[in-house]
Scaffold this active site. Structure first.
Site, PDB file in Angstrom:
ATOM      1  CB  VAL A 104      -0.930  -0.005   1.226  1.00 23.65           C
ATOM      2  CG1 VAL A 104      -1.794   1.245   1.226  1.00 23.65           C
ATOM      3  CG2 VAL A 104      -1.798  -1.257   1.224  1.00 23.65           C
TER       4      VAL A 104
ATOM      5  CB  CYS B 232      16.668 -32.499  -3.515  1.00 27.89           C
ATOM      6  SG  CYS B 232      15.554 -32.190  -4.912  1.00 27.89           S
TER       7      CYS B 232
ATOM      8  CB  CYS C 213     -17.441 -23.454 -15.395  1.00 33.30           C
ATOM      9  SG  CYS C 213     -15.878 -23.445 -16.307  1.00 33.30           S
TER      10      CYS C 213
END
Length: 519
Positions: free
Chosen positions: A2, A501, A455
């Site tokens: 902000v 790793c 959807c």
């Protein structure tokens, strides 16, 4: 983050909606309900009960709420927000950090840092730093230039973000101001001439006012970005360099062609000028030539209600002629917020239009989409540079907003086009999992429609990524260090630092494609 304009607007909202003289009835929130070593601070905040609210002030990214001799300092951080008289107990699933119940009003702060201060100390700080605050009406360019000059050995990208030098400047303002000044972010202050330094201060102030105007009017600020989160420079169309630069390693966007590392080759008179809002600020309260007239607005056809461009003489759909504008309608009050600027278009791109159609059966929305080629300046559409910038995937906070179509040995090819959702048949959006868990950092496709009509389409986008030595799917990251590999994508272990790793593999780019992440 902000930035200063957002904090200034929050202060204006409190000033206009919360009446002075109200007493503090109750204080709630996660910041004063926690148990631990901070009990002394919590008890001090609780002493504000029955204290009268006496005013509010802002300084850069800081907001001060005064309660008599005591004051609350609020810093909104990266994602802080504020609500006044909100009936919702949670905002986006988040509990307020501080909830102040006054006699009539309630002010809630989310994702913010709250500290107790003495009012006299806050007032003294305001008097000392207001001439440097880029959001303040008391901003003094000469004082600001002097403050910057005192940090001669530091890089510009660090000095601009220093809140003790230029309060209110955030990462967006920093990147855009440096681009407007034609200066590389790695240039040191001592390399600048006095003229270049004053020009940089002016560009910083100008973009801050533009930022403020967009946030206040609800307009899209991204339409004015020239380098920030853009894949290509809006001036020369060159690739934007993204890296972590400076003492704090903040994300920096710049164009190596337009922003010179040698300030001696920068000629201020030859720099493109971004139209400024200084005239609008200085002449507020009186009509001027920057106010849009009636004939400069989009007009609706009286027959088919289609919205047409201002320069259209007849309707594009039914060819009905435009109704004449009466002389008494040409004067529009300044409060209309319709400001005309050649480079500052406070509106969304004209790719599609939505019209609310009212009838006896209710209100429906008619969407008119332009299915032709992308409109450009020759067709009267928005300039190509005003297209929405690609929001960066927040994996390692980098600009990894693209997937390669070819990878190195051991990784299969990735389709060069996104899948389409089954319900709408529209290209899906590429997003990233931010939720903590095993899938954090993974990319997936989801429906691109608004939340109301969205959807349930879902598909992982990294199924072709290789697996690390843990047997887990790798994540794609981007090199952010300056050098020959800057901007290259690579595969690495998705575990947190300390548990990773040593798997590493370049994601060699062939024909790459980009998406709007929306995250």
């Amino acid at each position: 983050m902000v930035e200063g304009p957002g904090c200034t607007l929050n202060g204006e909202k409190i000033r206009s909606r919360v009446q002075k003289g109200q007493k503090v009835k109750e204080l709630r929130g996660s910041s004063i309900s926690a148990k631990g070593n901070d009990q002394e601070r919590i008890s001090v905040i609780q002493r504000l009960k029955d204290s009268p609210y006496t005013g509010v002030a802002t300084l850069g990214k800081e907001l001060f709420l005064y309660f008599g001799p005591k004051a609350l300092r609020v810093h909104f951080g990266m994602n802080g927000s504020m609500r006044i008289n909100s009936t919702e107990k949670k905002h986006g699933g988040k509990i307020p950090v501080l909830e102040i119940h006054l006699t009539k009003d309630t002010v809630c702060f989310f994702d913010s840092t709250v500290e107790i201060r003495l009012s006299d100390d806050c007032e003294q700080r305001l008097r000392a730093f207001q001439p440097l605050d880029v959001c303040s009406p008391a901003f003094t360019p000469s004082r600001s230039a002097e403050a910057v000059r005192r940090h001669g050995g530091r890089m510009l990208c660090d000095v601009l973000l220093d809140q003790a030098v230029m309060p209110g400047v955030g990462n967006i303002i920093k990147n855009e101001a440096l681009f407007d000044a034609g200066l590389h972010p790695g240039v040191k202050v001592e390399q600048l001439s006095d003229e270049q330094l004053h020009h940089l201060v002016k560009m910083t102030r100008d973009f801050t006012l533009l930022f403020y105007k967009c946030r206040k009017s609800g307009s899209a600020l991204w339409t004015h970005y020239k380098v920030y989160k853009r894949p290509h420079c809006s001036r020369c169309s060159g690739a934007i360099t993204v890296c972590r630069l400076g003492d704090n390693g903040r994300m920096t966007y710049f164009c190596e062609r337009c922003q010179k590392y040698d300030p001696g080759s920068v000629h201020i008179s030859k720099l493109p000028v971004r139209n400024t809002l200084i005239g609008w600020v200085e002449s507020r309260g009186a009509p001027n030539e920057n106010v849009a007239k009636k004939e400069e607005e989009d007009w609706a056809c009286h027959l088919c209600t289609l919205l047409n461009r201002p320069n259209a003489k007849s309707c594009d759909a039914c060819l009905s002629p435009r109704a004449q504008v009466h002389k008494d309608e040409t004067s529009v009050p300044f409060s209309s917020d319709l400001v005309r600027y050649a480079c500052n278009n406070f509106s969304k791109p004209h790719e599609e239009r939505k019209l609310n159609w009212r009838s006896v059966f209710g209100t429906s929305t008619l969407v008119l989409s332009d299915l032709s080629a992308t409109p450009g300046p020759s067709r009267g559409g928005p300039p190509a540079s005003s297209s929405q910038p690609h929001k960066k995937m927040r994996i390692d906070d980098g600009p990894a907003n693209k997937l390669s179509t070819q990878t190195t040995a051991g990784a299969q090819s990735i389709p060069c086009k996104p899948p389409s959702c089954g319900s709408h048949g529209r290209p899906a959006l590429l997003r990233v999992v931010h939720k903590e868990g095993d899938n954090k950092g993974r990319r997936f496709y989801t429906c691109s429609q608004p939340r109301e009509t969205k959807c349930n389409f879902f598909e992982w986008a990294d199924l072709h990524f290789p697996s690390c030595h843990h047997g887990k799917r790798c994540v794609m990251r981007t090199v952010l260090k300056l050098g020959p590999n800057n901007g290259r994508d690579f595969y690495t272990c998705g575990f947190q630092k300390g548990k990773q790793c040593d798997y590493f593999q370049w994601a060699e780019s062939g024909n790459s494609f980009s998406f709007l992440s929306g995250c």
